[in-house]
Design an enzyme around this catalytic site. Structure first.
Site, PDB file in Angstrom:
ATOM      1  N   PRO A 153       0.839  -1.217   0.000  1.00 29.94           N
ATOM      2  CA  PRO A 153       0.000   0.000   0.000  1.00 29.94           C
ATOM      3  C   PRO A 153       0.865   1.254   0.000  1.00 29.94           C
ATOM      4  CG  PRO A 153      -0.681  -1.539   1.725  1.00 29.94           C
ATOM      5  CD  PRO A 153       0.623  -2.034   1.182  1.00 29.94           C
ATOM      6  N   GLU A 154       0.561   2.162  -0.896  1.00 30.97           N
ATOM      7  CA  GLU A 154       1.281   3.422  -0.989  1.00 30.97           C
ATOM      8  C   GLU A 154       0.401   4.550  -0.451  1.00 30.97           C
ATOM      9  OE1 GLU A 154       4.317   4.055  -1.784  1.00 30.97           O
ATOM     10  OE2 GLU A 154       4.993   2.142  -2.590  1.00 30.97           O
ATOM     11  N   HIS A 159      -4.291 -15.055   9.343  1.00 28.68           N
ATOM     12  CA  HIS A 159      -3.616 -13.750   9.392  1.00 28.68           C
ATOM     13  C   HIS A 159      -4.520 -12.601   9.834  1.00 28.68           C
ATOM     14  CE1 HIS A 159      -0.594 -16.056   7.344  1.00 28.68           C
ATOM     15  NE2 HIS A 159      -1.359 -16.211   6.294  1.00 28.68           N
ATOM     16  N   ARG A 190       2.103 -11.001   5.770  1.00 29.75           N
ATOM     17  CA  ARG A 190       3.572 -10.910   5.840  1.00 29.75           C
ATOM     18  C   ARG A 190       4.056 -10.264   7.144  1.00 29.75           C
ATOM     19  NH1 ARG A 190       6.073  -9.174   0.209  1.00 29.75           N
ATOM     20  NH2 ARG A 190       7.912  -9.820   1.357  1.00 29.75           N
ATOM     21  N   ARG A 244      23.708  18.447  -2.664  1.00 30.02           N
ATOM     22  CA  ARG A 244      23.434  17.005  -2.557  1.00 30.02           C
ATOM     23  C   ARG A 244      23.742  16.341  -3.896  1.00 30.02           C
ATOM     24  NH1 ARG A 244      19.507  15.352   1.011  1.00 30.02           N
ATOM     25  NH2 ARG A 244      20.107  13.281   0.310  1.00 30.02           N
TER      26      ARG A 244
END
Ligand SMILES: [Zn+2]
Length: 280
Positions: A2-3, A98, A116, A161
């Site tokens: 999931p983002e 789960h 997971r 950077r």
């Protein structure tokens, strides 16, 4: 995995379904996620004695990919990790493998499933201070939709950077929530080559990148709204919704803008896609 757009959709779903409702119990089945689920979660949320607001979910917010569920006694932090889902179900629905923890709100249940186990369910007691000072939250970059995310911030945070702009976006240290697909897509929209050193990009180009990041994430969130039904979250796999990608996953195909063949490279073990004509 999931983002940010998916977590934002979950956050809105939780807000609609549970805010103002009273938590009546916590059923903890398997305690071991990325960190142990606190054993005393139910008593921590409900508090020591009878209180008018005890257990009432006051608000749901998202910070980066953390869901913050606020009660009078403190804040529940939930992270979906790699494979976590939250589902809204009628109380008493049979469990599956789960299903780690249930948050019971009377007749309905918020159920956390995570095959997971990289997800997290943690408690931040109100007495421990503002949730934003929690060790997991205090060093995060700014939110992409906040006023703090500006071209000026990107410009100033990247001077001298040498790291590539793609890495600077992905790191989450300046701005959170720009995952791998969104970094490639935002850089395409801004016309910036993903391999350029972040310190060499001008202020006007960063202004364009900020707009591009917001547009890309907003489109993904808009596309994800339709996936919200009984499932507060869709399955983790659906991830990026139906974002219409310009470059991501389009190696060897013509750029949608100029027709040049889209290239794929690896940066820090992650796939990057770009158009060598549109992105300089
Ligand atoms: Zn192009």
């Amino acid at each position: 995995m999931p983002e940010l757009p998916e977590v934002e959709i979950v956050s809105r779903g939780l807000d609609e379904a549970f805010v103002g409702h009273r938590l009546t119990g916590v059923i903890r089945r398997f305690g071991q996620l990325r960190w142990p689920i606190p054993e005393n979660l139910q008593s921590a949320i409900l508090g020591p004695g009878p209180a008018a607001g005890a257990g009432i979910l006051r608000s749901v917010q998202r910070r980066s990919k953390y869901l913050l569920l606020a009660f009078d006694t403190g804040t529940l932090l939930i992270h979906l990790g790699m494979s976590g889902t939250l589902r809204r179900l009628p109380a008493g629905t049979a469990t599956r493998a789960h299903d780690h923890v249930d948050f019971v709100f009377g007749e309905q249940v918020l159920r956390f499933n995570d095959p997971r186990r990289f997800g997290a369910v943690l408690w931040c007691a109100g007495s421990a201070g503002a949730v934003g000072s929690h060790a997991l939250l205090r060093r995060l970059g700014v939110e992409p939709f906040s006023d703090a995310f500006t071209g000026r911030l990107m410009y100033e945070a990247t001077r001298r950077r040498k790291v590539s702009i793609k890495q600077a976006l992905l790191s989450g240290a300046i701005v959170v929530g720009v995952g791998n697909i969104y970094a490639s897509e935002s850089l395409f929209r801004a016309g910036i080559r993903p391999t350029i050193a972040a310190g060499r990009i001008s202020r006007p180009r960063y202004d364009r990148l900020v707009v591009a990041v917001r547009e890309t994430l907003a489109e993904a969130i808009a596309a994800g709204g339709s996936s919200l039904r009984d499932f507060v979250a869709s399955t983790g796999e659906s991830g990026y919704f139906q974002l219409q990608c310009f470059v991501y996953g389009r190696e060897g195909r013509p750029c949608r803008v100029c027709g040049t063949t889209v290239r794929a490279i690896r940066q820090q073990q992650r796939a990057t896609f770009y158009c060598a004509t549109c992105q300089r």
